[in-house]
Write a protein that holds these residues in place. Structure first.
Motif, mmCIF file in Angstrom:
data_model
loop_
_atom_site.group_PDB
_atom_site.id
_atom_site.type_symbol
_atom_site.label_atom_id
_atom_site.label_comp_id
_atom_site.label_asym_id
_atom_site.label_seq_id
_atom_site.Cartn_x
_atom_site.Cartn_y
_atom_site.Cartn_z
ATOM 1 N N TYR A 135 0.843 -1.192 0.000
ATOM 2 C CA TYR A 135 0.000 0.000 0.000
ATOM 3 C C TYR A 135 0.879 1.243 0.000
ATOM 4 C CZ TYR A 135 1.111 0.061 4.991
ATOM 5 O OH TYR A 135 1.772 0.081 6.197
ATOM 6 N N ASP A 136 0.291 2.342 -0.482
ATOM 7 C CA ASP A 136 0.994 3.623 -0.491
ATOM 8 C C ASP A 136 0.757 4.407 0.793
ATOM 9 O OD1 ASP A 136 2.172 3.608 -3.210
ATOM 10 O OD2 ASP A 136 0.085 3.503 -3.833
ATOM 11 N N PHE A 137 -0.495 4.348 1.300
ATOM 12 C CA PHE A 137 -0.845 5.051 2.529
ATOM 13 C C PHE A 137 -1.781 4.169 3.349
ATOM 14 C CE2 PHE A 137 0.142 8.518 -0.408
ATOM 15 C CZ PHE A 137 0.998 9.282 0.364
ATOM 16 N N GLU A 138 -1.600 4.216 4.665
ATOM 17 C CA GLU A 138 -2.534 3.548 5.571
ATOM 18 C C GLU A 138 -3.351 4.604 6.292
ATOM 19 O OE1 GLU A 138 -2.778 0.355 9.298
ATOM 20 O OE2 GLU A 138 -0.828 0.908 8.434
ATOM 21 N N LEU A 139 -4.682 4.502 6.181
ATOM 22 C CA LEU A 139 -5.600 5.454 6.802
ATOM 23 C C LEU A 139 -6.186 4.821 8.056
ATOM 24 C CD1 LEU A 139 -7.357 8.044 6.824
ATOM 25 C CD2 LEU A 139 -8.930 6.855 5.275
ATOM 26 N N VAL A 140 -5.964 5.464 9.208
ATOM 27 C CA VAL A 140 -6.382 4.919 10.497
ATOM 28 C C VAL A 140 -7.344 5.890 11.159
ATOM 29 C CG1 VAL A 140 -5.625 4.142 12.776
ATOM 30 C CG2 VAL A 140 -4.173 3.734 10.764
ATOM 31 N N HIS A 141 -8.501 5.368 11.614
ATOM 32 C CA HIS A 141 -9.419 6.184 12.401
ATOM 33 C C HIS A 141 -8.998 6.102 13.858
ATOM 34 C CE1 HIS A 141 -13.785 7.134 13.824
ATOM 35 N NE2 HIS A 141 -13.014 8.203 13.811
ATOM 36 N N SER A 142 -8.479 7.205 14.395
ATOM 37 C CA SER A 142 -7.875 7.206 15.729
ATOM 38 C C SER A 142 -8.776 7.787 16.801
ATOM 39 C CB SER A 142 -6.551 7.991 15.681
ATOM 40 O OG SER A 142 -5.667 7.409 14.760
ATOM 41 N N GLY A 143 -10.088 7.794 16.564
ATOM 42 C CA GLY A 143 -11.010 8.332 17.560
ATOM 43 C C GLY A 143 -11.559 9.674 17.127
ATOM 44 N N ASN A 144 -12.268 10.318 18.039
ATOM 45 C CA ASN A 144 -12.972 11.547 17.693
ATOM 46 C C ASN A 144 -12.271 12.824 18.132
ATOM 47 O OD1 ASN A 144 -15.018 10.051 16.522
ATOM 48 N ND2 ASN A 144 -16.213 9.939 18.409
ATOM 49 N N ILE A 163 4.284 19.861 10.914
ATOM 50 C CA ILE A 163 4.804 19.540 12.233
ATOM 51 C C ILE A 163 6.318 19.379 12.170
ATOM 52 C CG2 ILE A 163 4.720 17.877 14.129
ATOM 53 C CD1 ILE A 163 1.844 17.286 13.324
ATOM 54 N N ASP A 164 6.792 18.619 11.171
ATOM 55 C CA ASP A 164 8.222 18.567 10.888
ATOM 56 C C ASP A 164 8.383 18.358 9.383
ATOM 57 O OD1 ASP A 164 8.009 15.837 10.274
ATOM 58 O OD2 ASP A 164 8.687 15.186 12.243
ATOM 59 N N GLU A 165 9.571 17.961 8.965
ATOM 60 C CA GLU A 165 9.849 17.895 7.529
ATOM 61 C C GLU A 165 8.913 16.962 6.783
ATOM 62 O OE1 GLU A 165 13.560 16.761 4.503
ATOM 63 O OE2 GLU A 165 13.825 16.696 6.680
ATOM 64 N N LYS A 166 8.442 15.882 7.436
ATOM 65 C CA LYS A 166 7.645 14.872 6.756
ATOM 66 C C LYS A 166 6.260 14.661 7.360
ATOM 67 C CE LYS A 166 10.732 13.415 3.707
ATOM 68 N NZ LYS A 166 10.507 13.410 2.237
ATOM 69 N N ASP A 220 1.635 11.561 7.835
ATOM 70 C CA ASP A 220 3.062 11.279 8.021
ATOM 71 C C ASP A 220 3.600 10.675 6.729
ATOM 72 O OD1 ASP A 220 5.595 10.365 8.708
ATOM 73 O OD2 ASP A 220 5.001 9.812 10.738
ATOM 74 N N ILE A 221 4.327 11.469 5.959
ATOM 75 C CA ILE A 221 4.875 11.014 4.679
ATOM 76 C C ILE A 221 6.011 10.019 4.902
ATOM 77 C CG2 ILE A 221 5.873 11.776 2.491
ATOM 78 C CD1 ILE A 221 2.998 12.696 3.041
ATOM 79 N N ARG A 222 6.655 10.106 6.055
ATOM 80 C CA ARG A 222 7.776 9.212 6.357
ATOM 81 C C ARG A 222 7.291 7.768 6.506
ATOM 82 N NH1 ARG A 222 9.001 11.589 10.431
ATOM 83 N NH2 ARG A 222 10.583 13.016 9.657
ATOM 84 N N SER A 223 6.225 7.568 7.282
ATOM 85 C CA SER A 223 5.685 6.220 7.509
ATOM 86 C C SER A 223 4.490 5.907 6.617
ATOM 87 C CB SER A 223 5.277 6.066 8.980
ATOM 88 O OG SER A 223 4.221 6.961 9.301
ATOM 89 N N ASN A 224 4.083 6.871 5.795
ATOM 90 C CA ASN A 224 2.942 6.711 4.890
ATOM 91 C C ASN A 224 1.655 6.362 5.641
ATOM 92 O OD1 ASN A 224 4.452 7.266 2.574
ATOM 93 N ND2 ASN A 224 5.099 5.141 2.390
#
Length: 305
Positions: free
Chosen positions: A29-38, A69-72, A87-91
């Motif tokens: 996968y290119d990106f993982e989308l996580v629902h982290s609460g409200n 927030i930072d570079e990535k 987070d582009i670093r961890s996708n």
């Protein structure tokens, strides 16, 4: 977890997009989308460094902000209750908020647009279809009738490639398939019977053909739709200067794309726009507010033959 494909990007997530996107049966996968609460934690918010904050006037939703927030790592918020940590670093994309129609609106437009920017795609605000063997893009301001014309093409045997964002690859200058849904007003007469849809702020996002294209298409025709109540239905074929001017105006006029275009991707966009201007046919269509969509579509059909 499920994998979906969107503009060629593979998105892994537990969020159910089955009614909106095609499944992708590939483990990577290119990106993982996580629902982290409200609720986004206050301590995270306090660390955010502001890149820009821009108020959008005369729109139903009052503002959006993007912070770095930072570079990535980036933070994108919509109103005060939709938050995305990208987070582009961890996708990974962590979403905080309700999984309602407005979430899909923000994700399909603002968040996806930003992800495409990180992948180097040029973006145009419009609708793209396959119709009579040609790839046709309808470009214009909000309310110009882009999605309505795409829906008419669907009713005449066409297929929807994407709506709202037209993502064009930097090397091939080809259109990548996105969502097969169109944003239409609830009282539109062009919504198919038994269509799957959900409320998206002031419009409905209606699924027209739940299938994706397995290849990319170079745009053959770009129609710039303009509403001008001092004129009737007229058209003009644009020269190279008119083509470039219209494309640049379109990029600057889309709120989030404006910053991507002006601050980061200007040279890349110009390269793609130049290639489109050289190889594609451009037509500016001006209509009166009371001009029927069928009349505009009839004009488009005549110009395609």
């Amino acid at each position: 977890m499920k994998n979906y494909i969107l503009y060629g990007m593979k998105i892994k997530t537990e969020i159910n997009f089955d009614e909106h996107l095609n499944r992708c049966y590939i483990d990577s996968y290119d990106f993982e989308l996580v629902h982290s609460g409200n609720n986004l934690k206050i301590e995270i918010q306090s660390k955010l460094k502001k890149i820009y904050e821009k108020f959008i006037m005369n729109e139903p939703i009052p503002f959006e902000v993007l912070f770095q927030i930072d570079e990535k790592v980036f933070y994108l918020s919509w109103l005060t209750h939709y938050h995305f940590i990208i987070d582009i670093r961890s996708n990974t994309i962590n979403f905080y908020g309700e999984l309602d129609g407005e979430f899909y609106c923000v994700f399909f437009s603002r968040v996806v647009s930003f992800l495409l920017y990180t992948r180097g795609y040029t973006q145009i605000h419009g609708s793209a279809i396959q119709y009579k063997g040609k790839t046709v893009c309808f470009i214009g301001d909000s309310g110009a009738g882009k999605s309505t014309l795409a829906s008419l093409a669907f009713h005449h045997g066409g297929k929807v490639i994407t709506d709202d964002i037209i993502a064009i690859g930097p090397d091939s200058c080809e259109v990548n398939f996105g969502t097969s849904s169109l944003r239409l007003y609830p009282d539109s007469s062009y919504i198919p019977a038994n269509a799957v849809f959900f409320n998206e702020v002031d419009k409905l996002r209606v699924n027209f053909n739940h299938s994706s294209y397995n290849k990319k298409y170079f745009p053959n025709f770009l129609f710039f739709i303009e509403v001008n109540d001092s004129k009737e239905l007229i058209y003009e074929e644009l020269d190279n200067f008119g083509k470039m001017t219209s494309l640049i105006y379109n990029a600057y006029n889309k709120k989030l794309l404006q910053n991507v275009f002006s601050d980061v991707m200007e040279s890349e966009n110009i390269k793609v726009f130049s290639e489109l201007s050289r190889r594609s046919s451009f037509v500016k269509v001006t209509r009166h507010e009371n001009t029927s969509p069928e009349d505009v579509f009839s004009l488009v059909q005549s110009l395609l033959t």
